[in-house]
Scaffold this motif. Sequence first.
Motif, PDB file in Angstrom:
ATOM      1  N   MET A   1       0.615  -8.616 -12.781  1.00 21.99           N
ATOM      2  CA  MET A   1       0.373  -6.981 -13.789  1.00 21.99           C
ATOM      3  C   MET A   1      -0.853  -6.528 -14.037  1.00 21.99           C
ATOM      4  O   MET A   1      -1.189  -5.568 -13.504  1.00 21.99           O
ATOM      5  CB  MET A   1       0.610  -7.582 -15.100  1.00 21.99           C
ATOM      6  N   ASP A   2      -2.236  -7.720 -13.094  1.00 17.91           N
ATOM      7  CA  ASP A   2      -3.362  -7.084 -12.947  1.00 17.91           C
ATOM      8  C   ASP A   2      -3.471  -6.407 -12.040  1.00 17.91           C
ATOM      9  O   ASP A   2      -3.676  -5.251 -11.882  1.00 17.91           O
ATOM     10  CB  ASP A   2      -4.159  -7.669 -13.127  1.00 17.91           C
ATOM     11  N   TYR A   3      -3.003  -7.102 -10.716  1.00 14.87           N
ATOM     12  CA  TYR A   3      -2.284  -6.015  -9.727  1.00 14.87           C
ATOM     13  C   TYR A   3      -1.930  -4.409  -9.418  1.00 14.87           C
ATOM     14  O   TYR A   3      -3.033  -3.845  -9.123  1.00 14.87           O
ATOM     15  CB  TYR A   3      -1.932  -6.786  -8.155  1.00 14.87           C
ATOM     16  N   MET A   4      -0.813  -4.981 -10.485  1.00 16.10           N
ATOM     17  CA  MET A   4      -0.558  -3.128 -10.303  1.00 16.10           C
ATOM     18  C   MET A   4      -0.674  -2.520 -11.387  1.00 16.10           C
ATOM     19  O   MET A   4      -0.585  -1.292 -10.852  1.00 16.10           O
ATOM     20  CB  MET A   4       1.056  -3.821 -10.667  1.00 16.10           C
TER      21      MET A   4
ATOM     22  N   TYR B   1      -1.623   0.728  -9.292  1.00 15.71           N
ATOM     23  CA  TYR B   1      -0.102   1.509  -9.392  1.00 15.71           C
ATOM     24  C   TYR B   1       0.176   1.515 -10.721  1.00 15.71           C
ATOM     25  O   TYR B   1       0.789   1.030 -11.694  1.00 15.71           O
ATOM     26  CB  TYR B   1       1.030   0.900  -9.059  1.00 15.71           C
ATOM     27  N   PRO B   2      -1.454   2.211 -11.572  1.00 16.40           N
ATOM     28  CA  PRO B   2      -1.233   2.450 -12.828  1.00 16.40           C
ATOM     29  C   PRO B   2       0.100   3.143 -13.539  1.00 16.40           C
ATOM     30  O   PRO B   2       0.334   2.857 -14.747  1.00 16.40           O
ATOM     31  CB  PRO B   2      -2.899   3.334 -13.375  1.00 16.40           C
ATOM     32  N   SER B   3       0.117   3.587 -12.651  1.00 15.42           N
ATOM     33  CA  SER B   3       1.712   4.600 -13.776  1.00 15.42           C
ATOM     34  C   SER B   3       2.610   3.601 -12.976  1.00 15.42           C
ATOM     35  O   SER B   3       4.278   4.431 -13.156  1.00 15.42           O
ATOM     36  CB  SER B   3       1.678   6.228 -12.673  1.00 15.42           C
ATOM     37  N   CYS B   4       2.775   2.752 -12.359  1.00 16.32           N
ATOM     38  CA  CYS B   4       4.427   2.802 -11.808  1.00 16.32           C
ATOM     39  C   CYS B   4       4.786   1.526 -13.334  1.00 16.32           C
ATOM     40  O   CYS B   4       4.184   1.363 -14.283  1.00 16.32           O
ATOM     41  CB  CYS B   4       3.711   1.271 -10.834  1.00 16.32           C
TER      42      CYS B   4
ATOM     43  N   GLY C   1       0.411  -1.413   0.016  1.00 16.54           N
ATOM     44  CA  GLY C   1       0.314   0.280  -0.054  1.00 16.54           C
ATOM     45  C   GLY C   1       0.716   1.305   0.045  1.00 16.54           C
ATOM     46  O   GLY C   1       0.065   2.357   0.348  1.00 16.54           O
ATOM     47  N   GLY C   2       2.004   1.179  -0.097  1.00 13.88           N
ATOM     48  CA  GLY C   2       2.913   2.316  -0.267  1.00 13.88           C
ATOM     49  C   GLY C   2       3.637   2.912  -1.586  1.00 13.88           C
ATOM     50  O   GLY C   2       2.274   2.545  -2.759  1.00 13.88           O
ATOM     51  N   LYS C   3       3.626   4.320  -1.495  1.00 15.13           N
ATOM     52  CA  LYS C   3       4.582   4.725  -2.893  1.00 15.13           C
ATOM     53  C   LYS C   3       5.068   3.869  -3.986  1.00 15.13           C
ATOM     54  O   LYS C   3       6.580   3.140  -2.117  1.00 15.13           O
ATOM     55  CB  LYS C   3       4.587   6.260  -2.598  1.00 15.13           C
ATOM     56  N   VAL C   4       4.930   3.289  -5.541  1.00 12.92           N
ATOM     57  CA  VAL C   4       6.319   2.690  -5.196  1.00 12.92           C
ATOM     58  C   VAL C   4       5.668   3.277  -6.789  1.00 12.92           C
ATOM     59  O   VAL C   4       4.781   3.302  -7.650  1.00 12.92           O
ATOM     60  CB  VAL C   4       5.282   1.067  -5.540  1.00 12.92           C
ATOM     61  N   ASP C   5       6.985   3.656  -7.513  1.00 11.31           N
ATOM     62  CA  ASP C   5       7.048   4.432  -8.813  1.00 11.31           C
ATOM     63  C   ASP C   5       7.766   2.856  -9.810  1.00 11.31           C
ATOM     64  O   ASP C   5       7.828   2.880 -10.543  1.00 11.31           O
ATOM     65  CB  ASP C   5       7.317   5.267  -8.261  1.00 11.31           C
ATOM     66  N   ASP C   6       8.483   1.885  -9.164  1.00 15.51           N
ATOM     67  CA  ASP C   6       9.545   1.543 -10.258  1.00 15.51           C
ATOM     68  C   ASP C   6       9.390  -0.181  -9.747  1.00 15.51           C
ATOM     69  O   ASP C   6       9.141  -0.273  -8.070  1.00 15.51           O
ATOM     70  CB  ASP C   6      10.612   1.646 -10.485  1.00 15.51           C
TER      71      ASP C   6
END
Length: 350
Positions: A217-220, A224-227, A187-192
Amino acid sequence: MAQERKVTILDIASYTGLSKGTIDRVLHNRGEVSKKSYEKVMSAIKEMGYEPDLNASILARKEAERIALLMPEKEKGTFWELALSGLEEVKEHFLPMRIRIDQYSYDQYSEESFCDTCSRLLEDKPAGVVIVPIFQAATITFCQELNEAGIPYCFIDSKLDSENYLAYFGMPMYKSGYLCADQLTCGGKVDDVLIVRVHRDKGRQSDPTVNRRAGFMDYMLQKYPSCNIHSRFIDSTDKDMTMATMEAFFREHPSVKHIAMFNSRIHLLVPFLEKYPDPERRVVAFDNLNANMAALRHGTISVLIGQHPEKQVFNAIQTMSDFILLGRRPQRTDNYMHMDILTPFNLENY
């Protein structure tokens, strides 16, 4: 109160109007029986509450029935060594039931090895087969050949949804990928995110974690669509190449803090992870191999998702034995194993 009389094969024959021989063939999966007769017998068994006599069924057999276990070659320290860790005990358990377990091993990186082993297995004509289906197209062909030969089969570890299998024992692969992503991100901030994969067969026919990757991949995509999702391949037999691949990636992407691996080979990354420690890094992978557990204990790996593969082997053989000896089908076709979340804080008694 008088004890209720046990239903016999003769009772079923009388009830259905079929011969005792036909009932016997249905119950013990012997010979050709029409679909209509099969359904009639199975319906009568359910309605009358028939329970096969296991001891009588076993004693009636002059020779042991053979179950073929088709799995990748067991190498020291690998997932397949863990899966087969209790095989000798399993063989001893089923021996009194006149069930013999024959192991057929293939090179998991060679489709040709898999096909050759399948051909040899078919020539031996086992009563049933337990399959690890690493090569999808070749496995579909093999299952068609088993269907034509009237040989039942179970899947373990992963499965092909389109095939007429007796049962599956293993993780729900798609959901396990979903769980992996959840444990990685928290649930944290994930950019990559870096996904590390293993080079397999040259023809790229072997991809046993494809459904797990799809769940991840579906979860992300949902959470996190912009990850940015990065992938890198390593060679399981080349430590220097693995180190060089990881070093090159992090020179280019030094801010990446999240690493996922969908198979049991996360221990291949441990030399890199220990050489370049990062307290903010989070690593999630699968399977409780000794090398993986040691890395988890030291905090090099954040989370392992375990699945008790040795139980998959036992349960599949038990199900196949029940079907061969008694004609008893499992209550569920898909039998999903627990997905155990292991951390450095709860692995002591696992």
